[in-house]
Design a protein around this motif. Structure first.
Motif, PDB file in Angstrom:
ATOM      1  N   ILE A 144       0.823  -1.195   0.000  1.00 15.21           N
ATOM      2  CA  ILE A 144       0.000   0.000   0.000  1.00 15.21           C
ATOM      3  C   ILE A 144       0.860   1.249   0.000  1.00 15.21           C
ATOM      4  CG2 ILE A 144      -1.891  -1.143   1.223  1.00 15.21           C
ATOM      5  CD1 ILE A 144      -0.914   0.179   3.796  1.00 15.21           C
ATOM      6  N   ASN A 145       2.155   1.100  -0.182  1.00 14.30           N
ATOM      7  CA  ASN A 145       3.055   2.242  -0.106  1.00 14.30           C
ATOM      8  C   ASN A 145       3.332   2.854  -1.472  1.00 14.30           C
ATOM      9  OD1 ASN A 145       3.422   1.987   2.733  1.00 14.30           O
ATOM     10  ND2 ASN A 145       4.819   0.266   2.364  1.00 14.30           N
ATOM     11  N   SER A 146       2.353   2.831  -2.320  1.00 16.90           N
ATOM     12  CA  SER A 146       2.513   3.437  -3.634  1.00 16.90           C
ATOM     13  C   SER A 146       2.361   4.944  -3.523  1.00 16.90           C
ATOM     14  CB  SER A 146       1.481   2.871  -4.613  1.00 16.90           C
ATOM     15  OG  SER A 146       0.181   3.082  -4.122  1.00 16.90           O
ATOM     16  N   SER A 147       2.616   5.616  -4.611  1.00 13.99           N
ATOM     17  CA  SER A 147       2.542   7.066  -4.629  1.00 13.99           C
ATOM     18  C   SER A 147       1.119   7.550  -4.346  1.00 13.99           C
ATOM     19  CB  SER A 147       3.001   7.579  -5.994  1.00 13.99           C
ATOM     20  OG  SER A 147       2.732   8.952  -6.133  1.00 13.99           O
ATOM     21  N   THR A 148       0.982   8.431  -3.340  1.00 10.60           N
ATOM     22  CA  THR A 148      -0.331   8.970  -3.005  1.00 10.60           C
ATOM     23  C   THR A 148      -0.879   9.803  -4.143  1.00 10.60           C
ATOM     24  OG1 THR A 148       0.287   9.047  -0.670  1.00 10.60           O
ATOM     25  CG2 THR A 148      -1.601  10.379  -1.345  1.00 10.60           C
ATOM     26  N   GLN A 149      -0.010  10.587  -4.769  1.00  2.45           N
ATOM     27  CA  GLN A 149      -0.445  11.411  -5.893  1.00  2.45           C
ATOM     28  C   GLN A 149      -0.927  10.538  -7.049  1.00  2.45           C
ATOM     29  OE1 GLN A 149      -0.609  14.641  -5.610  1.00  2.45           O
ATOM     30  NE2 GLN A 149      -1.420  15.011  -7.665  1.00  2.45           N
ATOM     31  N   GLN A 150      -0.237   9.436  -7.285  1.00  2.00           N
ATOM     32  CA  GLN A 150      -0.639   8.521  -8.352  1.00  2.00           C
ATOM     33  C   GLN A 150      -2.001   7.913  -8.050  1.00  2.00           C
ATOM     34  OE1 GLN A 150       2.065   5.274  -8.971  1.00  2.00           O
ATOM     35  NE2 GLN A 150       0.676   4.169 -10.313  1.00  2.00           N
ATOM     36  N   ASN A 151      -2.228   7.507  -6.799  1.00  2.00           N
ATOM     37  CA  ASN A 151      -3.523   6.930  -6.423  1.00  2.00           C
ATOM     38  C   ASN A 151      -4.649   7.934  -6.570  1.00  2.00           C
ATOM     39  OD1 ASN A 151      -2.488   4.419  -5.869  1.00  2.00           O
ATOM     40  ND2 ASN A 151      -2.306   4.764  -3.663  1.00  2.00           N
ATOM     41  N   ARG A 152      -4.377   9.181  -6.258  1.00  2.00           N
ATOM     42  CA  ARG A 152      -5.400  10.212  -6.416  1.00  2.00           C
ATOM     43  C   ARG A 152      -5.790  10.373  -7.874  1.00  2.00           C
ATOM     44  NH1 ARG A 152      -2.963  15.078  -2.634  1.00  2.00           N
ATOM     45  NH2 ARG A 152      -3.459  14.178  -0.586  1.00  2.00           N
ATOM     46  N   VAL A 153      -4.776  10.444  -8.732  1.00  2.00           N
ATOM     47  CA  VAL A 153      -5.051  10.620 -10.164  1.00  2.00           C
ATOM     48  C   VAL A 153      -5.831   9.429 -10.708  1.00  2.00           C
ATOM     49  CG1 VAL A 153      -3.991  10.812 -12.445  1.00  2.00           C
ATOM     50  CG2 VAL A 153      -3.052  12.103 -10.518  1.00  2.00           C
TER      51      VAL A 153
END
Length: 300
Positions: free
Chosen positions: A239-248
């Motif tokens: 779950i440690n992926s990019s927060t910005q990427q998940n938002r997009v």
């Protein structure tokens, strides 16, 4: 500016999907399994965006952006349930196209009203059970860190990051149960389209081949956009992926896709375009007749 942007998208999404539902209900020529599933898809899209956008709009206008524990997991449940239901429903639509192209003489036998209702209910059931497992497992975790969700809604990866316990079990459940729904639905669609492609290649008439494939074009485009973003968000390890990427990606499959689905089906479907054109012409004629009647009525 963000409020105006999201409010415009939400309004267009609701109106576009409602328009498709109304046109299909009013036009008797569209009362067949393909458009029955499209009606259900439009309903899912409306509820899907409604689970996240209204609360996001409120957060844009108020300083208090808090959400209760129950409210957060309620939002998570409905968002994941509707998303999972859409995955299964899209695979049911692919199966409908398979029967229509590969076994046209048996289409009315296999895709009867009872079968369509059962497939729709099955999609809602699988989506709800999948979401219930995720939500229950996530709600049992202790949340002793800073309780600030780094997202614009309560999504599973963002909420799990707040737990002070190891979330390895939750990640395993997400990959196993969620993968069964998402990847399973995708595999069923791939098998259906492989059979469709093989059947189309055996068609002797060159003019009939594009016509057969044109009925699948809109569905394929929607599947590519939706499943691409879903798999990129939930099917990666950890779950440690990019927060910005998940938002997009979340904006892509939770906001943009429900908006463009009516556009894709409207512009790539001749029957639906004709239905929209007929009803717009009918409304224009009614308005003109009413205007003539009102202008010619004497005042007593």
């Amino acid at each position: 500016m963000l409020f105006v942007f999201f409010f415009t998208i939400y309004s267009m999404t609701v109106m576009g999907n409602l328009l498709i539902i109304v046109i299909i209900r009013l036009d008797s020529r569209l009362h067949n399994p393909m458009y029955y599933f499209l009606t259900n898809l439009s309903l899912l899209e409306i509820f899907y965006t409604t689970t996240i956008i209204p609360n996001t709009l409120r957060n844009f206008l108020t300083e208090d952006r808090s959400i209760s524990f129950v409210g957060c997991f309620t939002q998570m449940f409905f968002f994941v349930a509707l998303g999972g239901s859409e995955c299964v429903l899209l695979s049911a639509m692919a199966y409908d196209r398979y029967i229509a192209i590969c076994q046209p003489l048996l289409y009315s036998k296999y895709m009867n009203s009872l079968c369509c209702v059962q497939l729709s209910l099955l999609s809602y059931f699988i989506g709800s059970m999948n979401s219930l497992v995720h939500t229950v497992f996530a709600a049992q975790l202790p949340y002793c860190r800073e309780r600030q969700v780094d997202h614009f809604f309560c999504d599973i990866p963002a909420v799990l990051k707040l737990s002070c316990r190891d979330t390895y079990l939750n990640e395993g459940v997400s990959l196993m149960i969620g993968g069964f729904v998402v990847i399973g639905s995708l595999m069923l669609m791939l098998v259906s389209y492989m059979c469709i492609l093989r059947a189309v290649l055996h068609i002797q008439s060159m003019a009939a081949k594009p016509k057969a494939l044109s009925t699948c074009g809109s569905h394929l485009l929607v599947v590519t956009l939706y499943f691409g973003a879903i798999i990129s968000t939930y099917m990666h390890p950890g779950i440690n992926s990019s927060t910005q990427q998940n938002r997009v990606l979340s904006i892509m499959y939770g906001v943009v896709t429900p908006l463009i689905n009516p556009v894709i089906y409207s512009f790539r479907n001749d029957e639906l375009r004709r239905g929209v054109g007929v009803h717009m012409l009918w409304q224009t004629l009614c308005i003109k007749n009413l205007a003539k009647m009102s202008s010619s009525t004497p005042i007593v």
